[in-house]
Design an enzyme around this catalytic site. Structure first.
Site, short mmCIF file in Angstrom:
data_model
loop_
_atom_site.label_atom_id
_atom_site.label_comp_id
_atom_site.label_asym_id
_atom_site.label_seq_id
_atom_site.Cartn_x
_atom_site.Cartn_y
_atom_site.Cartn_z
N GLN A 99 0.81 -1.21 0.00
CA GLN A 99 0.00 0.00 0.00
C GLN A 99 0.85 1.26 0.00
O GLN A 99 2.05 1.23 0.27
CB GLN A 99 -0.93 0.00 1.21
CG GLN A 99 -0.20 -0.07 2.55
CD GLN A 99 -1.17 -0.24 3.71
OE1 GLN A 99 -1.49 0.73 4.40
NE2 GLN A 99 -1.63 -1.47 3.92
N HIS A 120 0.15 5.86 0.64
CA HIS A 120 -0.77 6.88 1.11
C HIS A 120 -0.54 8.18 0.33
O HIS A 120 0.57 8.47 -0.10
CB HIS A 120 -0.57 7.12 2.61
CG HIS A 120 -0.63 5.86 3.42
ND1 HIS A 120 -1.75 5.07 3.47
CD2 HIS A 120 0.31 5.23 4.17
CE1 HIS A 120 -1.52 4.03 4.25
NE2 HIS A 120 -0.27 4.09 4.67
N GLU A 177 3.17 7.96 8.31
CA GLU A 177 3.16 7.08 9.48
C GLU A 177 4.57 6.70 9.90
O GLU A 177 5.51 6.70 9.09
CB GLU A 177 2.32 5.83 9.22
CG GLU A 177 2.77 4.98 8.06
CD GLU A 177 1.77 3.87 7.73
OE1 GLU A 177 2.21 2.72 7.57
OE2 GLU A 177 0.56 4.16 7.64
N HIS A 184 4.77 0.24 0.50
CA HIS A 184 5.29 -0.53 1.62
C HIS A 184 4.32 -1.63 2.02
O HIS A 184 3.15 -1.63 1.63
CB HIS A 184 5.56 0.37 2.83
CG HIS A 184 4.32 1.05 3.36
ND1 HIS A 184 3.83 2.23 2.81
CD2 HIS A 184 3.45 0.74 4.35
CE1 HIS A 184 2.73 2.60 3.44
NE2 HIS A 184 2.47 1.70 4.39
N ARG A 217 -4.12 0.58 -2.34
CA ARG A 217 -3.51 -0.74 -2.27
C ARG A 217 -2.91 -1.15 -3.60
O ARG A 217 -3.41 -0.79 -4.66
CB ARG A 217 -4.55 -1.76 -1.80
CG ARG A 217 -5.00 -1.52 -0.36
CD ARG A 217 -6.06 -2.49 0.09
NE ARG A 217 -6.41 -2.25 1.50
CZ ARG A 217 -7.30 -1.35 1.90
NH1 ARG A 217 -7.95 -0.63 0.99
NH2 ARG A 217 -7.54 -1.17 3.19
#
Length: 416
Positions: free
Chosen positions: A100, A102, A137, A266, A285
């Site tokens: 996935q 972001h 993240e 990642h 994804r």
């Protein structure tokens, strides 16, 4: 008001039956996989307030909604609105998560508005953007932690593909060998992600057979080969198995971190860690999942620039008992604090006086949080403490021989 928080368990299939239950002092194995323990105010799973008396029965989301400025502070509200901008989790993976990435802030806003105009319901399974926020993240390992993160230097990937000695790979190897840069990676990744199932049915097994042979022969690519074999067994016809060959294979030791900015492809593979992210549900994804994959949107979001793992490793600043993981994320800052209740090896207490909202998640032992002359608040392993902007300065003291906690807060910047 300082509060004791009970986290919310997310029972995803890839989770562990031991790690989170053990942390919380519950019987192991747990009846079902436990993948994540959420400490935050996300609408899908806000942490429960279990103390003090009078706070029980209220969750953190409603506590913040009742007084956003008091809970978050003027600066946080000015920057992020009346919402806690981060989500703190304990993550425990026994199986790989999906491949996935972001979006950036601009991509998230544009995508959210575009899907709203198209009339897609927020809970639609084909929706990519469920909110207008980005989702950087950071994961800090609690155990040995394996992941795929970022595109490897293409010349090294060419060496790996050649070492496999799989004739079926030759056309794809040529694509990257002829253009060993970000554009070559984009072309190869796009090709693999859009291969017909009939071709995948022969290519993936051939690659796995080559990986088994090369793994048996030994050499430098052991972790990468082991990973592709494990992914191929779990997802036999998934193009994400091939894509894993393009990514850095990372192994974190306890205390080491991995920061994943927008566009980084990642997948977490195995292990337990403390994860903090911007409070968003936006995920694009790229494989290793039965869920919706929007290839066009994924390609628009991905950053194909090769990145060494050293660039994904956050610098650490140590201030007394606190180890601070430094990232560029404006929504969060994470640090690790170890206290010694005996006072023989480390400090037994630490003071926190930074403004804004804070969550203190206890991972080992127990602590008490004292504000002024009031009664201390007891927090044991598997729980967390909430400090609002309007709470006074506090002293956190170990009440066990060893106490480890993680501190999440919003870095304070001038309001604009």
């Amino acid at each position: 008001m300082i509060r004791t928080l009970e986290g919310i368990v997310r029972p995803y299939a890839w989770g562990s039956r031991t790690a989170i239950a053990s942390l919380r002092g519950l019987p192991v194995p747990s009846p079902h996989p436990e993948a994540e323990l959420w400490f935050g105010a996300h609408p899908a799973g806000p942490a429960a307030c279990v103390a003090p008396i009078g706070a029980a029965g209220v969750d953190l989301l409603h506590a913040i909604d009742a007084d956003p400025v008091g809970a978050l502070g003027i600066s946080t509200v000015a920057s992020f609105g009346e919402r806690l901008p981060f989500l703190l989790k304990i993550l425990a993976a026994d199986e790989p998560l999906s491949l996935q990435a972001h979006p950036s802030p601009e991509q998230a806003r544009d995508g959210f508005e575009r899907e709203n105009r198209a009339g897609l319901p927020i809970d639609s399974p084909v929706r990519n953007y469920r909110d207008p926020w980005h989702k950087p993240e950071l994961i800090v390992a609690l155990t040995e932690f394996d992941a795929l993160a970022g595109f490897r230097e293409p010349t090294e990937t060419v060496d790996l593909l050649r070492a496999l000695q799989v004739p079926d790979l030759d056309p794809y190897l040529g694509m990257l060998a002829g253009q060993p840069d970000s554009e070559g990676l984009r072309a190869l990744f796009t090709t693999w992600l859009t291969l017909p199932e009939a071709i995948l049915a022969s290519l993936v097994p051939a690659v796995l057979a080559g990986a088994v042979d090369l793994l048996a022969a030994g050499g430098r690519w052991g972790p990468e080969l082991q990973t592709v074999c494990e992914l191929g067994e779990a997802y036999p016809l998934d193009p994400g198995v091939l894509a894993s060959l393009l990514l850095n294979r990372v192994r974190l030791q306890p205390g080491e971190g991995l920061y994943l900015p927008a566009g980084n492809l990642h997948a977490y593979l195995r292990g337990s860690g403390v994860e903090i992210m911007a409070n968003s549900d936006n995920v694009l994804r790229g494989g290793l999942t039965p869920k919706h994959i929007d290839v066009g949107e994924l390609l628009r979001v991905l950053d194909f620039t090769p990145v060494p793992t050293t660039e994904l490793t956050p610098a650490i600043r140590t201030v007394g008992a606190e180890r601070i993981y430094l990232t560029a994320a404006p929504e969060f800052r994470l640090s690790r604090v170890e206290l010694d209740g005996t006072g023989l090896r480390h400090a037994s207490s630490i003071s926190f006086d930074m403004p804004g909202p804070q969550i203190l998640a206890v991972l080992n032992g127990s602590v008490e949080i004292r504000a002024g002359v009031g009664e201390p608040m007891a927090i044991r392993a598997g729980q967390a403490g909430w400090l609002g902007d309007d709470d006074p300065d506090v002293v956190v003291r170990a009440t066990s021989s060893r106490a480890v906690l993680f501190r999440a807060l919003v870095p304070q910047r001038p309001a604009t």
